[in-house]
Design a protein around this motif. Structure first.
Motif, PDB file in Angstrom:
ATOM      1  N   SER A   1      38.632  10.048  67.694  1.00  0.00           N
ATOM      2  CA  SER A   1      37.928  11.330  67.781  1.00  0.00           C
ATOM      3  C   SER A   1      36.444  11.157  67.468  1.00  0.00           C
ATOM      4  O   SER A   1      35.582  11.728  68.144  1.00  0.00           O
ATOM      5  CB  SER A   1      38.564  12.335  66.821  1.00  0.00           C
ATOM      6  N   ALA A   2      36.158  10.352  66.443  1.00  0.00           N
ATOM      7  CA  ALA A   2      34.755  10.106  66.097  1.00  0.00           C
ATOM      8  C   ALA A   2      34.021   9.421  67.244  1.00  0.00           C
ATOM      9  O   ALA A   2      32.868   9.760  67.544  1.00  0.00           O
ATOM     10  CB  ALA A   2      34.678   9.259  64.824  1.00  0.00           C
ATOM     11  N   ALA A   3      34.698   8.465  67.890  1.00  0.00           N
ATOM     12  CA  ALA A   3      34.077   7.781  69.024  1.00  0.00           C
ATOM     13  C   ALA A   3      33.825   8.764  70.174  1.00  0.00           C
ATOM     14  O   ALA A   3      32.767   8.715  70.828  1.00  0.00           O
ATOM     15  CB  ALA A   3      34.973   6.631  69.491  1.00  0.00           C
ATOM     16  N   CYS A   4      34.791   9.646  70.415  1.00  0.00           N
ATOM     17  CA  CYS A   4      34.620  10.651  71.479  1.00  0.00           C
ATOM     18  C   CYS A   4      33.477  11.600  71.147  1.00  0.00           C
ATOM     19  O   CYS A   4      32.661  11.939  72.019  1.00  0.00           O
ATOM     20  CB  CYS A   4      35.920  11.428  71.684  1.00  0.00           C
TER      21      CYS A   4
ATOM     22  N   TYR B   1      32.569  21.154  67.991  1.00  0.00           N
ATOM     23  CA  TYR B   1      32.789  20.216  66.899  1.00  0.00           C
ATOM     24  C   TYR B   1      33.624  20.867  65.784  1.00  0.00           C
ATOM     25  O   TYR B   1      34.534  20.232  65.218  1.00  0.00           O
ATOM     26  CB  TYR B   1      31.460  19.733  66.328  1.00  0.00           C
ATOM     27  N   SER B   2      33.312  22.111  65.452  1.00  0.00           N
ATOM     28  CA  SER B   2      34.034  22.798  64.386  1.00  0.00           C
ATOM     29  C   SER B   2      35.505  22.974  64.754  1.00  0.00           C
ATOM     30  O   SER B   2      36.396  22.736  63.937  1.00  0.00           O
ATOM     31  CB  SER B   2      33.391  24.161  64.116  1.00  0.00           C
ATOM     32  N   ALA B   3      35.755  23.384  66.012  1.00  0.00           N
ATOM     33  CA  ALA B   3      37.141  23.574  66.459  1.00  0.00           C
ATOM     34  C   ALA B   3      37.900  22.243  66.448  1.00  0.00           C
ATOM     35  O   ALA B   3      39.065  22.175  66.030  1.00  0.00           O
ATOM     36  CB  ALA B   3      37.169  24.191  67.851  1.00  0.00           C
ATOM     37  N   ALA B   4      37.248  21.181  66.901  1.00  0.00           N
ATOM     38  CA  ALA B   4      37.895  19.863  66.922  1.00  0.00           C
ATOM     39  C   ALA B   4      38.188  19.373  65.506  1.00  0.00           C
ATOM     40  O   ALA B   4      39.253  18.796  65.242  1.00  0.00           O
ATOM     41  CB  ALA B   4      37.011  18.861  67.660  1.00  0.00           C
ATOM     42  N   LEU B   5      37.261  19.608  64.580  1.00  0.00           N
ATOM     43  CA  LEU B   5      37.465  19.189  63.198  1.00  0.00           C
ATOM     44  C   LEU B   5      38.636  19.942  62.571  1.00  0.00           C
ATOM     45  O   LEU B   5      39.479  19.347  61.884  1.00  0.00           O
ATOM     46  CB  LEU B   5      36.191  19.429  62.385  1.00  0.00           C
ATOM     47  N   VAL B   6      38.709  21.245  62.831  1.00  0.00           N
ATOM     48  CA  VAL B   6      39.829  22.040  62.302  1.00  0.00           C
ATOM     49  C   VAL B   6      41.149  21.527  62.872  1.00  0.00           C
ATOM     50  O   VAL B   6      42.150  21.388  62.149  1.00  0.00           O
ATOM     51  CB  VAL B   6      39.637  23.532  62.634  1.00  0.00           C
ATOM     52  N   LEU B   7      41.160  21.221  64.185  1.00  0.00           N
ATOM     53  CA  LEU B   7      42.381  20.702  64.818  1.00  0.00           C
ATOM     54  C   LEU B   7      42.794  19.367  64.205  1.00  0.00           C
ATOM     55  O   LEU B   7      43.987  19.132  63.933  1.00  0.00           O
ATOM     56  CB  LEU B   7      42.160  20.555  66.323  1.00  0.00           C
TER      57      LEU B   7
END
Length: 428
Positions: free
Chosen positions: A233-236, A7-13
């Motif tokens: 992204s939120a849905a995923c 989650y952290s990596a996806a949020l940073v991306l």
């Protein structure tokens, strides 16, 4: 923990993509459309003579610029004019012009070479088949603005949002209100004309270039992209979280059921782990006294492996007893780490071991024995010793523990007779 890192990596991306998209939109991704004599065709001069006026207009090219010569003549037509016209439409029946909707402003480098009038009218003629006809140019929408180029340099830079639809044309066409707005997605003609209230006389208008500027994508398109990206992204993330939670719940329920069934066995094992007197001091495995308690419990299914290290005596003879002890310790550790936490390993004596498997069918015990046999054969042992083991596997029937163990021992003997490094099942 892994899920949190994901989650952290996806949020940073997502934040990086958002920042880069905004940066590109506001500082880069510029596009231009430059119209000048060197790259523009279909340029003509038009005057009110085409609608019963008397004015004359001609256009020439000089020093890389258009020169519009205009002779305004009084007539019955109340709004005399001359204009430079650039046609964008293709063919006579297609009805397709040029899309200028992604541009935000237009800069016009034009001026009167002689005095007498100082305003120009810039307008676009757009075609929409919802209310217009391609074969009738009177139905093409007038979108324009009048400006005064000599007042300041900024006066030549016209925001497209400042252009308005001509009110007289809306009235004349009886246009529905929903269409009474500027449109730029299908521009058929660009016109640069003399301003209103021009007096009779000769005028020279020099046009160096007309430049449209804007972005490859509108702010609304970029905003829509970013909103879609975040929503998707939120849905995923939500789907992944629900799936992960469901998986965890299923695994928890399964573990709870296993723990419920094996609670008695766990209590026995916990007690035995605390009682060091029932363990073999060399290998840490249970000894005979420790393993006896397993057979006193009432279990629905109980399988047993009798394991013997092949040719262990030759290891002691060739490498010494210290190496032999190391092999026994490593052997016990390897078996313990690759069986289930509900299984019990005991050193029966010398190089012989028992692996007791509660609630395990004979077929499952056989598969586990084969896996352990291969693991032992493939393992890197001390001093590069080649080591194998033989297995006798049995499932407890209506018999005493002693008879049960003897039956597994008999299967082990058969495995040795067959050449060792074998797994043999005991027949009931």
């Amino acid at each position: 923990m892994e899920q949190r890192k994901l989650y952290s990596a996806a949020l940073v991306l997502l934040l990086i993509i958002t920042f880069v998209a905004i940066l590109l939109q506001f500082y880069l991704m510029e596009r231009t459309l430059l119209l000048h004599p060197g790259n523009t065709a279909n340029v003509s001069a038009i005057s009110d003579k085409s609608i019963n006026g008397k004015s004359e207009a001609t256009i020439t090219e000089k020093d890389g610029k258009w020169l519009l010569t205009c002779q305004i003549m009084p007539s019955q037509y109340s709004w005399p004019f001359c204009e430079l016209s650039i046609n964008f439409f293709k063919g006579k029946t297609i009805g397709q012009g040029i899309d200028l909707s992604s541009f935000s402003s237009v800069y016009i480098k034009a001026r009167y070479l002689n005095k007498g009038h100082d305003s120009l009218r810039f307008q676009l003629r757009t075609f929409n088949p919802e209310y217009g006809r391609f074969d009738n140019q009177d139905t093409w929408k007038y979108v324009g603005i009048e400006y005064w180029p000599e007042r300041s340099a900024e006066s030549n830079n016209l925001p497209l949002k400042s252009l308005q639809v001509a009110t007289w044309w809306i009235v004349e066409q009886k246009l529905p209100i929903k269409y009474a707005v500027p449109e730029f997605d299908n521009v058929m003609v660009l016109e640069l004309a003399t301003g209103n209230n021009i007096q009779p006389g000769q005028y020279l208008i020099e046009v160096e270039y007309i430049e449209f500027t804007g972005k490859y994508f509108t702010n609304s398109q970029v905003l829509f992209f970013l909103i879609s990206l975040w929503v998707t992204s939120a849905a995923c993330f939500l789907f992944y979280s629900l799936r992960w939670s469901y998986k965890q719940l299923s695994e928890t329920e399964k573990r709870a059921e296993d723990l419920k069934q094996l609670n008695q066995l766990l209590n026995v094992k916990t007690k035995e782990l605390k009682d060091q007197a029932e363990r073999d001091p060399l290998t840490g495995a249970l000894n005979r006294a420790g393993i006896e308690k397993i057979f006193t419990k009432e279990l629905e299914v109980l399988s047993l492996m009798f394991i013997d290290i092949d040719h262990f005596k030759s290891i002691n003879d060739n490498h010494g007893h210290a190496v032999g002890d190391d092999i026994l310790r490593e052997f016990s550790k390897l078996i313990s780490q690759n069986c289930r936490f509900t299984d019990f390993l005991a050193r029966w004596g010398g190089e012989e071991f028992l692996l007791v498997c509660p609630n395990t069918a004979l077929e499952d015990a056989y598969d586990l024995a084969q896996a352990l046999r291969k693991l032992i054969s493939d393992h890197q042992w001390a001093n590069n010793i080649r080591l194998t083991a033989s297995f006798g596997v049995a499932q407890q029937g209506n018999e005493s523990p002693t008879a049960f163990i003897e039956r597994a021992d008999k299967a082990l003997y058969d495995a040795k007779v067959r050449g060792r490094n074998q797994v043999v099942l005991s027949a009931h």
